[in-house]
Scaffold this motif. Structure first.
Motif, short mmCIF file in Angstrom:
data_model
loop_
_atom_site.label_atom_id
_atom_site.label_comp_id
_atom_site.label_asym_id
_atom_site.label_seq_id
_atom_site.Cartn_x
_atom_site.Cartn_y
_atom_site.Cartn_z
N GLY A 181 0.82 -1.21 0.00
CA GLY A 181 0.00 0.00 0.00
C GLY A 181 0.84 1.25 0.00
N THR A 182 0.18 2.39 -0.02
CA THR A 182 0.88 3.66 0.06
C THR A 182 1.41 3.84 1.49
N PRO A 183 2.38 4.73 1.68
CA PRO A 183 2.86 4.98 3.04
C PRO A 183 1.74 5.37 4.00
N GLU A 184 0.80 6.18 3.52
CA GLU A 184 -0.31 6.62 4.38
C GLU A 184 -1.19 5.45 4.79
N THR A 185 -1.49 4.56 3.85
CA THR A 185 -2.35 3.40 4.15
C THR A 185 -1.65 2.45 5.12
N ILE A 186 -0.39 2.17 4.86
CA ILE A 186 0.36 1.25 5.72
C ILE A 186 0.45 1.82 7.14
N TYR A 187 0.68 3.12 7.24
CA TYR A 187 0.86 3.75 8.55
C TYR A 187 -0.45 3.82 9.34
N GLU A 188 -1.53 4.21 8.68
CA GLU A 188 -2.80 4.42 9.37
C GLU A 188 -3.65 3.16 9.48
N HIS A 189 -3.51 2.24 8.51
CA HIS A 189 -4.38 1.07 8.48
C HIS A 189 -3.59 -0.22 8.23
N PRO A 190 -2.72 -0.59 9.16
CA PRO A 190 -1.99 -1.85 8.99
C PRO A 190 -2.95 -3.03 8.95
N ALA A 191 -2.69 -3.97 8.04
CA ALA A 191 -3.63 -5.07 7.82
C ALA A 191 -3.42 -6.24 8.77
N THR A 192 -2.23 -6.37 9.35
CA THR A 192 -1.94 -7.49 10.24
C THR A 192 -1.19 -6.99 11.47
N SER A 193 -1.10 -7.85 12.47
CA SER A 193 -0.38 -7.48 13.69
C SER A 193 1.10 -7.24 13.41
N VAL A 231 2.45 -5.98 10.63
CA VAL A 231 2.58 -4.66 10.03
C VAL A 231 2.34 -3.58 11.09
N ALA A 232 1.36 -3.81 11.95
CA ALA A 232 1.06 -2.83 13.01
C ALA A 232 2.27 -2.60 13.90
N LYS A 233 2.92 -3.67 14.31
CA LYS A 233 4.09 -3.54 15.18
C LYS A 233 5.25 -2.86 14.45
N PHE A 234 5.42 -3.16 13.17
CA PHE A 234 6.47 -2.51 12.38
C PHE A 234 6.21 -1.01 12.27
N MET A 235 4.93 -0.63 12.23
CA MET A 235 4.56 0.77 12.08
C MET A 235 4.36 1.48 13.42
N GLY A 236 4.88 0.91 14.49
CA GLY A 236 4.91 1.62 15.76
C GLY A 236 3.76 1.36 16.70
N LYS A 271 -12.86 -13.03 20.34
CA LYS A 271 -11.68 -12.61 21.08
C LYS A 271 -10.75 -11.87 20.13
N VAL A 272 -10.24 -10.72 20.58
CA VAL A 272 -9.46 -9.86 19.69
C VAL A 272 -8.22 -9.34 20.40
N ASN A 273 -7.29 -8.87 19.60
CA ASN A 273 -6.13 -8.12 20.08
C ASN A 273 -6.28 -6.67 19.64
N LEU A 274 -6.01 -5.75 20.54
CA LEU A 274 -6.04 -4.33 20.22
C LEU A 274 -4.61 -3.80 20.20
N PHE A 275 -4.28 -3.04 19.16
CA PHE A 275 -2.95 -2.47 19.02
C PHE A 275 -3.07 -0.95 18.98
N PHE A 276 -2.13 -0.27 19.65
CA PHE A 276 -2.14 1.19 19.62
C PHE A 276 -0.74 1.72 19.90
N ARG A 277 -0.48 2.93 19.41
CA ARG A 277 0.83 3.55 19.56
C ARG A 277 0.95 4.25 20.92
N PRO A 278 2.15 4.33 21.46
CA PRO A 278 2.36 5.07 22.71
C PRO A 278 1.93 6.53 22.62
N ASN A 279 2.06 7.13 21.43
CA ASN A 279 1.71 8.54 21.26
C ASN A 279 0.20 8.77 21.18
N ASP A 280 -0.57 7.70 21.02
CA ASP A 280 -2.02 7.82 20.90
C ASP A 280 -2.72 7.51 22.22
#
Length: 216
Positions: free
Chosen positions: A78-90, A92-97, A138-147
């Motif tokens: 995806g585009t940098p914006e899509t990858i950063y804001e909407h990671p598709a997997t855990s 990718v999410a961890k790689f994007m902070g 059952k789900v996992n929630l991911f979020f950035r320290p800055n959020d």
């Protein structure tokens, strides 16, 4: 050396240029300078570049399209914006902070949001396209320290925490907190020493990424 090697590569005007972590051995200041130089050259010469990196800042700032790979398999394109804001997997999410992760169970699903029960605390998540989730999942929630926000009183979308330690980083202070034995990180602007005031961590609903747990 990097500038000389780069000059030798572009002087022949190749149709495609492969760069395999070219900045990995540089100090932070020189790495920033070379990243800007690479971006300038790419736009000036119009050369297609394949840039291999483990650095999310390099990936975001130098690319028009990102391919995130894990053990040789593509996780997301995806585009940098899509990858950063909407990671598709855990991954990718961890790689994007999205360094923080908590487990919960979906208690209700509304038109625009869903509620996740996390150890008796209700956490709201803003729904996005493509969510194939049901009540009870059952789900996992991911979020950035800055959020996140560290606060003294319970509000909506909060979890009780105890502060383990803080680390001043110049323009911000990073906190390590524990919520029911789960280690989380939070970042607040500036310097803050009164860590004993913080009793809860508030998570922004629109910044949460939710992924259904699998049995793998």
């Amino acid at each position: 050396r990097q500038r000389v090697a780069l000059a030798r590569s572009v002087v022949i005007e190749p149709d495609l240029l492969l760069l395999d972590e070219p900045l990995s051995n540089l100090d932070a200041k020189l790495r920033d300078e070379m990243r800007a130089e690479l971006s300038r050259l790419q736009h000036q010469l119009g050369i297609t570049m394949i840039y291999v990196t483990h650095d999310q800042i390099e990936a975001l700032s130098l690319s028009s399209k990102i391919i995130v790979m894990n053990e040789g398999l593509i996780e997301q394109i995806g585009t940098p914006e899509t990858i950063y804001e909407h990671p598709a997997t855990s991954f990718v999410a961890k790689f994007m902070g999205f360094d923080n992760s908590i487990q919960g169970q979906i208690s209700s699903i509304g038109k625009d949001s869903l509620a996740v029960n996390v150890k008796g605390n209700s956490i709201e998540v803003v729904k996005t396209d493509g969510m194939a989730l049901q009540t009870g999942d059952k789900v996992n929630l991911f979020f950035r320290p800055n959020d996140t926000k560290l606060i003294s009183k319970k509000e909506t979308n909060t979890l009780p925490v105890s502060v383990s330690y803080s680390n001043f980083q110049g323009d911000s202070t990073q906190f390590s907190v524990k919520s029911d034995e789960v280690e989380l990180r939070a970042v607040i602007p500036g310097k803050y020493n009164k860590k004993e005031e913080f009793k809860f961590i508030r998570i922004l609903p629109e910044k949460l990424i939710v992924e259904k747990e699998t049995n793998e």
